[in-house]
Design an enzyme around this catalytic site. Structure first.
Site, PDB file in Angstrom:
ATOM      1  N   CYS A 122      80.889  39.369  37.497  1.00  0.00           N
ATOM      2  CA  CYS A 122      79.694  40.003  36.920  1.00  0.00           C
ATOM      3  C   CYS A 122      78.506  39.051  36.931  1.00  0.00           C
ATOM      4  O   CYS A 122      77.377  39.452  37.223  1.00  0.00           O
ATOM      5  CB  CYS A 122      79.980  40.458  35.489  1.00  0.00           C
ATOM      6  SG  CYS A 122      81.292  41.681  35.343  1.00  0.00           S
ATOM      7  N   ARG A 160      83.065  48.821  38.282  1.00  0.00           N
ATOM      8  CA  ARG A 160      81.749  48.519  38.862  1.00  0.00           C
ATOM      9  C   ARG A 160      81.167  49.780  39.494  1.00  0.00           C
ATOM     10  O   ARG A 160      81.180  49.949  40.705  1.00  0.00           O
ATOM     11  CB  ARG A 160      81.880  47.386  39.877  1.00  0.00           C
ATOM     12  CG  ARG A 160      82.394  46.118  39.266  1.00  0.00           C
ATOM     13  CD  ARG A 160      82.423  44.942  40.245  1.00  0.00           C
ATOM     14  NE  ARG A 160      83.192  43.869  39.656  1.00  0.00           N
ATOM     15  CZ  ARG A 160      82.767  43.058  38.697  1.00  0.00           C
ATOM     16  NH1 ARG A 160      81.536  43.202  38.240  1.00  0.00           N
ATOM     17  NH2 ARG A 160      83.540  42.130  38.196  1.00  0.00           N
TER      18      ARG A 160
END
Length: 226
Positions: free
Chosen positions: A66, A143
């Site tokens: 991330c 995601r």
């Protein structure tokens, strides 16, 4: 209170009342509206109408994949802005966690995160968008990316597992392709980038097929003036 996806298209999500929603919005659906706290203050998604929006979720703050994505999004933020596209990040982490993480990114990597990061501790937004991983043992979001057009319509989606990072360059290419085909006269082929050859819409009559010749089903042409 149970809210179906059709109802969510007509009103702002009440994050205190929503139960899990099974069906995520698909291409062509109105993006569910919401109001939430972010690292840049309160945000109502529909207030961004008139520009493209790239809404993307990440599994958790302070995680390595991330972090790499947020750095890449930050470095490309000016390119998205030049294409009239707002970036909006989201995870189920709290606002204090978001603030601590983006400050850590600034201190450690000298990168300022210029876009809002939405908190979603109740998971209402993540559920409405189908961002939760049904196989996960916790509330981490996968995601997911929702490319939303200036009218609030979902135009493209991607979904990656928690272990695999996304390509910001591909998302820029996708945005450029969507904006190009919105002009209405061409399609974009595999791997298209601005300035590359485009594809003519497929012939729809026998006469048009005969005029186009043997390659009637894939007629490439230079993108004039681009």
């Amino acid at each position: 209170m149970r809210v179906n996806t059709a109802a969510m298209n007509d009103r702002i999500i009440d994050t205190s009342e929503l139960e899990p929603v099974v069906a995520a919005p698909r291409i062509g659906d109105m993006a569910p509206d919401f109001m939430a706290r972010t690292t840049q203050g309160m945000l109502t998604l529909s207030a961004l109408r008139g520009q493209w929006v790239l809404l993307f979720s990440h599994p958790a703050d302070f995680t390595p994949v991330c972090t790499s994505e947020f750095i890449a999004f930050a470095q490309a933020a000016a390119q998205f802005a030049a294409m009239n596209c707002a970036l909006v990040g989201l995870s189920v982490d709290s606002l204090p966690a978001h603030l601590a993480w983006i400050e850590a990114i600034r201190e450690r990597f000298d990168v300022r995160i210029p876009f809002p990061v939405v908190e979603d501790p109740s998971m209402a937004i993540a559920r409405a968008y189908g961002m939760l991983d049904p196989t996960a043992r916790n509330s981490a979001t996968v995601r997911s990316v929702y490319m939303i057009d200036p009218q609030g319509i979902v135009r493209a989606t991607t979904c990656y597992p928690m272990t695999v990072g996304r390509s910001v360059a591909e998302l820029l290419r996708l945005l450029a392709a969507l904006q190009r085909v919105d002009e209405g006269d061409v399609l974009t082929p595999e791997g298209w980038t601005p300035g590359g050859h485009v594809v003519l819409p497929t012939a729809q009559t026998q006469d048009a097929v005969m005029q186009a010749g043997p390659s009637w089903f894939m007629c490439l042409k230079p993108d004039q003036g681009r």
